[in-house]
Scaffold this active site. Structure first.
Site, PDB file in Angstrom:
ATOM      1  N   TYR A   1      -2.350  11.912   6.688  1.00 41.85           N
ATOM      2  CA  TYR A   1      -2.263  10.474   6.437  1.00 41.85           C
ATOM      3  C   TYR A   1      -0.926   9.945   6.955  1.00 41.85           C
ATOM      4  CZ  TYR A   1      -6.205  10.822   3.153  1.00 41.85           C
ATOM      5  OH  TYR A   1      -7.440  11.020   2.584  1.00 41.85           O
TER       6      TYR A   1
ATOM      7  N   ASP B   1      -8.986   5.393  -0.783  1.00 40.67           N
ATOM      8  CA  ASP B   1      -9.084   4.375  -1.833  1.00 40.67           C
ATOM      9  C   ASP B   1      -9.440   3.033  -1.193  1.00 40.67           C
ATOM     10  OD1 ASP B   1      -8.037   6.373  -3.411  1.00 40.67           O
ATOM     11  OD2 ASP B   1      -6.010   5.538  -3.443  1.00 40.67           O
TER      12      ASP B   1
END
Lengths: 230, 230
Positions: B74, B15
């Site tokens: 992540y 994002d």
């Protein structure tokens, strides 16, 4: 907040672009009650995250953050790797040529103690005769523990009674040139003795420098200060 | 550089505002010789320090950075302290209320494995019937080793076959609410089972998230992947 002009006294100065992990500031307030926790929270609401107040305490009137400080310690971080790192770009100086850490440390020996640091200082324009004699208490290069998955970080820790303008960045610039092989460790002592700023290297960039600690009477003695020095 | 349009295929999407420590990109060049070191240096001269190319290699035509990837990992960093930190403000999420790490870890158990993550995903507008079934391989909260002198950093490591839009940030937002005591660990399993996005918490801010690692066939097996899971 107190409806009166506030004059701040800071323990340590930093050039534009330099960070500070610790900074101590004193100021007086006339005729108003200062509530430490409330003032801390108000300052953080106004200034965080760029500037953060970690503690507010009420001290004796004669305590002055600048004159009471016995030493200041700075840290400088060099990312010594072939490839730069985006996540470390704002807090480290990227130097791609491999640096010889042992020579950089050896060169520090000549700097420790009481010296005229004219070769590493920007002379203040308003006080051209100001003394540039300072006492260096610590100057150490170490490999920084793993940070963000990177192992090629060199940390320079330097402490002194006080520092003149651009002194830490000038020392780092010159010591990194020793690591690159442009100067020998012995030449750094000669540059210091010459009291000639044209002999030292360009100053290292400001964004990798942080004011790290400030020592006051009564604080615990750091390891580097308890070792006796000639 | 090659006087032709270049189409990039990325292994992992992020994002806006999310960092990446690792990213793998494939592209084809027609009729020109690619010199890996030279291309790496040219890209770094153009894009560093915001974007850094650490390695360029020539691969088989059929190798595709996205479809060949077996898992993505992540990391999310939470600064859990009363006081924020200016030097960590761009890479961590500051949460001042003390978080209960054990409950946050306990809540992760229900998430591991193959599940429909509708409750934690932003459904793609262009493909409203897209499956939101993903396999989560790792979800671990640990206390990050000392960073920049701070000890209050919580690290969330999460790996999966793939992630849907905003999924990691939605998981972090919900798990931090478990740490705050707004949900119990058991409720996270219920939120997952309900397949209803209105039940999960607001997404955590993007700037504390980094795409950390991407796994390909032949890579060394990470510890969390070698542990057998039901």
């Amino acid at each position: 907040m107190y409806s009166q002009p506030i004059v701040l006294t800071c323990a340590g100065r930093t050039d534009a672009g330099v960070h500070a992990r610790q900074q101590v500031v004193t100021f007086g307030v006339r005729g108003k009650k200062v509530e430490p926790i409330r003032l801390r929270n108000s300052l953080n609401a106004l200034l965080a995250p760029s500037v953060v107040t970690s503690e507010v305490s009420i001290v004796e009137t004669q305590f002055d953050a600048r004159y009471a400080a016995m030493w200041r310690q700075y840290r400088y971080l060099v990312l010594n790797s072939e490839i730069p790192d985006p996540l470390l770009a704002t807090t480290t100086w990227w130097v791609d040529k491999p640096l010889h850490l042992e020579s950089m440390q050896e060169a520090c020996e000549a700097l420790i103690g009481l010296h005229d640091f004219t070769s590493f200082c920007k002379r203040p324009k308003d006080i051209p005769n100001a003394t540039l004699v300072r006492r260096l208490l610590q100057a150490e290069w170490t490999v920084e523990p793993e940070l963000n998955g990177r192992h090629e970080l060199l940390r320079f820790e330097v402490a002194g009674s006080a520092f003149c303008h651009q002194m830490v960045r000038s020392l780092v610039g010159t010591l990194v040139d020793v690591g690159r092989g442009r100067f020998t460790a012995a030449q750094v002592g000669q540059i210091l003795a010459a009291k000639d700023r044209s002999l030292s290297s360009n100053v290292a960039p400001p964004h990798a420098l942080s004011l790290w600690n400030i020592g006051y009477p009564g604080d615990e003695t750091p390891v580097w200060l308890s070792t006796p020095r000639p």
